[in-house]
Write an enzyme that holds these catalytic residues in place. Structure first.
Site, PDB file in Angstrom:
ATOM      1  N   SER A 135       1.003  -1.507   0.407  1.00 34.12           N
ATOM      2  CA  SER A 135       0.324   0.306  -0.091  1.00 34.12           C
ATOM      3  C   SER A 135       1.633   1.591   0.434  1.00 34.12           C
ATOM      4  O   SER A 135       1.994   1.355   0.615  1.00 34.12           O
ATOM      5  CB  SER A 135      -0.769   0.079   1.099  1.00 34.12           C
ATOM      6  OG  SER A 135      -1.811   1.516   1.404  1.00 34.12           O
ATOM      7  N   LYS A 161      -1.090  -1.268  -4.403  1.00 31.81           N
ATOM      8  CA  LYS A 161      -2.250  -0.013  -3.759  1.00 31.81           C
ATOM      9  C   LYS A 161      -1.506   1.432  -3.739  1.00 31.81           C
ATOM     10  O   LYS A 161      -1.044   1.614  -2.776  1.00 31.81           O
ATOM     11  CB  LYS A 161      -3.106  -0.721  -2.871  1.00 31.81           C
ATOM     12  CG  LYS A 161      -3.629   0.015  -1.879  1.00 31.81           C
ATOM     13  CD  LYS A 161      -4.655  -0.666  -0.980  1.00 31.81           C
ATOM     14  CE  LYS A 161      -4.512  -0.065   0.836  1.00 31.81           C
ATOM     15  NZ  LYS A 161      -5.594  -1.132   1.425  1.00 31.81           N
ATOM     16  N   LYS A 163      -3.350   4.730  -2.684  1.00 32.26           N
ATOM     17  CA  LYS A 163      -3.956   6.349  -1.638  1.00 32.26           C
ATOM     18  C   LYS A 163      -3.831   6.713  -2.162  1.00 32.26           C
ATOM     19  O   LYS A 163      -3.086   7.645  -3.344  1.00 32.26           O
ATOM     20  CB  LYS A 163      -3.360   6.323  -0.443  1.00 32.26           C
ATOM     21  CG  LYS A 163      -2.756   5.511   0.429  1.00 32.26           C
ATOM     22  CD  LYS A 163      -4.029   4.916   0.832  1.00 32.26           C
ATOM     23  CE  LYS A 163      -3.742   3.963   2.151  1.00 32.26           C
ATOM     24  NZ  LYS A 163      -5.481   3.224   2.621  1.00 32.26           N
ATOM     25  N   ASP A 188      -7.086   3.128  -2.255  1.00 33.92           N
ATOM     26  CA  ASP A 188      -7.601   3.213  -1.285  1.00 33.92           C
ATOM     27  C   ASP A 188      -7.823   4.621  -1.568  1.00 33.92           C
ATOM     28  O   ASP A 188      -7.144   5.459  -1.614  1.00 33.92           O
ATOM     29  CB  ASP A 188      -7.338   2.710  -0.634  1.00 33.92           C
ATOM     30  CG  ASP A 188      -7.832   2.132   0.653  1.00 33.92           C
ATOM     31  OD1 ASP A 188      -8.812   2.964   0.657  1.00 33.92           O
ATOM     32  OD2 ASP A 188      -6.912   1.430   1.837  1.00 33.92           O
ATOM     33  N   GLU A 213     -11.053   0.741  -3.119  1.00 35.43           N
ATOM     34  CA  GLU A 213     -11.213   0.194  -1.398  1.00 35.43           C
ATOM     35  C   GLU A 213     -12.060   1.676  -1.402  1.00 35.43           C
ATOM     36  O   GLU A 213     -11.618   2.768  -0.833  1.00 35.43           O
ATOM     37  CB  GLU A 213      -9.472   0.609  -1.474  1.00 35.43           C
ATOM     38  CG  GLU A 213     -10.766  -0.101   0.111  1.00 35.43           C
ATOM     39  CD  GLU A 213      -8.925  -0.742   1.297  1.00 35.43           C
ATOM     40  OE1 GLU A 213      -7.589  -1.384   0.212  1.00 35.43           O
ATOM     41  OE2 GLU A 213      -8.847  -0.506   1.814  1.00 35.43           O
ATOM     42  N   ASP A 238     -13.479  -1.619   2.954  1.00 34.52           N
ATOM     43  CA  ASP A 238     -12.549  -1.431   4.356  1.00 34.52           C
ATOM     44  C   ASP A 238     -13.569  -0.792   5.370  1.00 34.52           C
ATOM     45  O   ASP A 238     -13.908  -1.804   6.539  1.00 34.52           O
ATOM     46  CB  ASP A 238     -11.077  -0.406   4.425  1.00 34.52           C
ATOM     47  CG  ASP A 238     -10.253  -0.681   4.668  1.00 34.52           C
ATOM     48  OD1 ASP A 238     -10.660  -1.218   6.447  1.00 34.52           O
ATOM     49  OD2 ASP A 238      -9.019  -0.258   4.689  1.00 34.52           O
ATOM     50  N   LYS A 262      -9.621  -6.917   7.893  1.00 38.05           N
ATOM     51  CA  LYS A 262      -8.641  -7.064   9.654  1.00 38.05           C
ATOM     52  C   LYS A 262      -9.151  -6.842  10.134  1.00 38.05           C
ATOM     53  O   LYS A 262     -10.120  -6.806  10.854  1.00 38.05           O
ATOM     54  CB  LYS A 262      -7.972  -5.359   9.352  1.00 38.05           C
ATOM     55  CG  LYS A 262      -7.615  -4.262   8.010  1.00 38.05           C
ATOM     56  CD  LYS A 262      -7.910  -2.869   8.091  1.00 38.05           C
ATOM     57  CE  LYS A 262      -7.338  -2.024   6.700  1.00 38.05           C
ATOM     58  NZ  LYS A 262      -7.279  -1.069   6.767  1.00 38.05           N
ATOM     59  N   GLY A 290      -4.424  -3.878   6.842  1.00 36.05           N
ATOM     60  CA  GLY A 290      -3.231  -3.938   7.286  1.00 36.05           C
ATOM     61  C   GLY A 290      -3.293  -2.596   8.096  1.00 36.05           C
ATOM     62  O   GLY A 290      -4.461  -1.987   7.457  1.00 36.05           O
TER      63      GLY A 290
HETATM   64  O1  OSB Z   1      -7.081   1.937   4.684  1.00 31.96           O
HETATM   65  O2  OSB Z   1      -6.118   0.013   4.239  1.00 31.96           O
HETATM   66  C1  OSB Z   1      -7.000   1.537   4.933  1.00 31.96           C
HETATM   67  C2  OSB Z   1      -2.825   2.281   6.641  1.00 31.96           C
HETATM   68  C3  OSB Z   1      -3.551   2.671   7.746  1.00 31.96           C
HETATM   69  C4  OSB Z   1      -4.909   2.797   8.419  1.00 31.96           C
HETATM   70  C5  OSB Z   1      -5.529   2.302   6.796  1.00 31.96           C
HETATM   71  C6  OSB Z   1      -5.071   1.448   5.921  1.00 31.96           C
HETATM   72  C7  OSB Z   1      -3.651   1.341   5.679  1.00 31.96           C
HETATM   73  C8  OSB Z   1      -3.034   0.630   4.929  1.00 31.96           C
HETATM   74  C9  OSB Z   1      -1.540   0.439   5.074  1.00 31.96           C
HETATM   75  O3  OSB Z   1      -3.735   0.703   3.721  1.00 31.96           O
HETATM   76  C10 OSB Z   1      -1.572  -1.615   5.014  1.00 31.96           C
HETATM   77  C11 OSB Z   1      -0.461  -1.754   5.268  1.00 31.96           C
HETATM   78  O4  OSB Z   1       0.280  -2.123   4.292  1.00 31.96           O
HETATM   79  O5  OSB Z   1      -0.230  -2.276   6.790  1.00 31.96           O
HETATM   80 MG    MG Z   2      -8.356   0.837   3.347  1.00 34.32          MG
END
Ligand code: OSB
Ligand code: MG
Length: 369
Positions: A135, A161, A163, A188, A213, A238, A262, A290
């Site tokens: 991510s 992924k 953001k 995401d 996402e 999510d 998660k 995660g």
């Molecule tokens: O939205 O999935 C999410 C990290 C912190 C809070 C929200 C998210 C995330 C990630 C990172 O996208 C996922 C990871 O690599 O642990």
């Molecule tokens: Mg997410």
């Protein structure tokens, strides 16, 4: 076995790269490590709540409070044979899923170790490797993002992924897709858009994305269903899936075609498994997300991701993607085929480095009989 001792530790670990999303920027990870002991065995769990109530309403402070004042008093001194018994003890506590997860995971690890079984096997896992994705947070420039992605693809990650947030979306995706025509890409938005932005999501259909996402509100299921009906790209939820009931509603309403599971968000491994089972019977693929967990939370995520319905690459990256030095040995690493191995030792299957844990602990409390 009887639960004789519980320990909470607030841990702070600097991130190797700041992580920026539509809701903020993190430079260090703060979590609570939960240690549960009984019959000479120790189990570990993690509450990956973070500093502020941005991703969820929980924080390290609310987790500590709920664990100290409500969850640990229910657990201490009890005879526990099965993690399901703990879930019943915690059920009267409403919400606070991340607080519950730390305690519940520690009990799963304890029960698995007590029977000498790998946690993944106890959960019903069927794979020995998890396909790994990464991510990638919002970067200072599109060029910097492309460089970061190139680095991760070189390392062997199987999907990327990205953001997004308003102002960092279609143009960015266009540039990334041009730079990496064949990469498995997804986005995401962490709830940064509304249904009025449907035209923008229709435009994104042109980029062969695996999924988008959580584009809309964190408690919304209805507008996601309306958006999904208007676009080709699968939506993945999510934030909106907090309990198995939310998953059931999302499946029936067709709010999404994929769910990011998660454990931390849904209250632990049992709820994660229930959502997995619901999605499996509803025909939805799932993958494990995660929250930048340390090796302890990561080990639990890897264990749940070994279940058969987790058919898409997860946000389960190698320890080195997050931390200079993890708190478990061995740290999680990426295999040459872009997977992370499921440990086969008892419980979480990795060893917590107690010296390292002590070095990054900023607060500690012990509860005894
Ligand atoms: O939205 O999935 C999410 C990290 C912190 C809070 C929200 C998210 C995330 C990630 C990172 O996208 C996922 C990871 O690599 O642990
Ligand atoms: Mg997410």
């Amino acid at each position: 076995m009887r639960i004789e001792r519980v320990e909470l530790r607030e841990v702070r670990l600097p991130l190797v790269h700041p992580f920026e999303t539509s809701f903020g920027r993190e430079t260090e990870q703060r979590v609570i490590v939960v240690k549960v002991q009984g019959a000479g065995v120790t189990g570990y769990g993690e509450s990956a709540a973070g500093i502020g109530p941005w991703y969820s309403y929980e924080t390290v402070e609310t987790c500590w409070h709920v664990q100290r004042d409500f969850l640990i008093p229910r657990l201490l001194g009890r005879e526990i044979q099965d993690p399901d018994e703990l879930c019943e003890l915690s059920a009267p506590v409403r919400g606070h899923n991340m607080a519950k997860t730390g305690v519940e995971e520690a009990v799963w690890d304890l029960c698995a170790k007590a029977t000498d079984a790998p946690l993944s096997r106890l959960l019903g896992g069927t794979r020995d490797r998890i396909e790994s994705g990464v991510s990638v947070g919002i970067q200072p420039s599109v060029g910097a993002l492309i460089d970061r992605i190139a680095g991760f693809l070189d390392q062997g990650y199987l999907r990327i992924k990205i953001k997004i947030r308003p102002g960092w979306d279609v143009d960015v995706v266009d540039a990334v897709r041009q730079a990496f025509p064949d990469a498995r890409l997804m986005l995401d938005a962490n709830s940064a858009y509304s249904l009025e932005d449907a035209p923008l999501f229709k435009e994104l259909d042109a980029y062969a994305l695996m999924m988008i996402e959580q584009p809309l509100g964190y408690y919304d299921l209805l507008d996601h269903a309306r958006l999904q009906a208007q676009i080709e790209t699968p939506l993945c939820l999510d934030e909106s899936i907090i309990t198995p009931e939310h998953a059931r509603a999302a499946i029936e309403l067709r709010s999404c075609r994929i769910i990011n599971i998660k454990p931390a968000r849904v209250g632990g491994l049992r709820a994660a498994k229930e959502i997995h089972d619901l999605c499996r019977s509803g025909g939805l693929p799932v993958w494990c997300g995660g929250l930048l967990e340390t090796g302890i939370g990561r080990a639990h995520n890897v264990a749940i991701a070994s279940l058969p319905g987790f058919t898409l690459p997860g946000d389960i990256s190698a320890s080195a993607r997050y931390y200079e030095e993890d708190i478990v040995d061995p740290p999680f690493s990426l295999n040459t085929d872009g997977t992370v191995s499921v440990p086969d030792g008892p419980g979480i299957g990795v060893t917590v480095n107690e010296d390292r844990l002590e070095a990054c602990t900023v607060r500690r409390q012990v509860f005894r009989l």
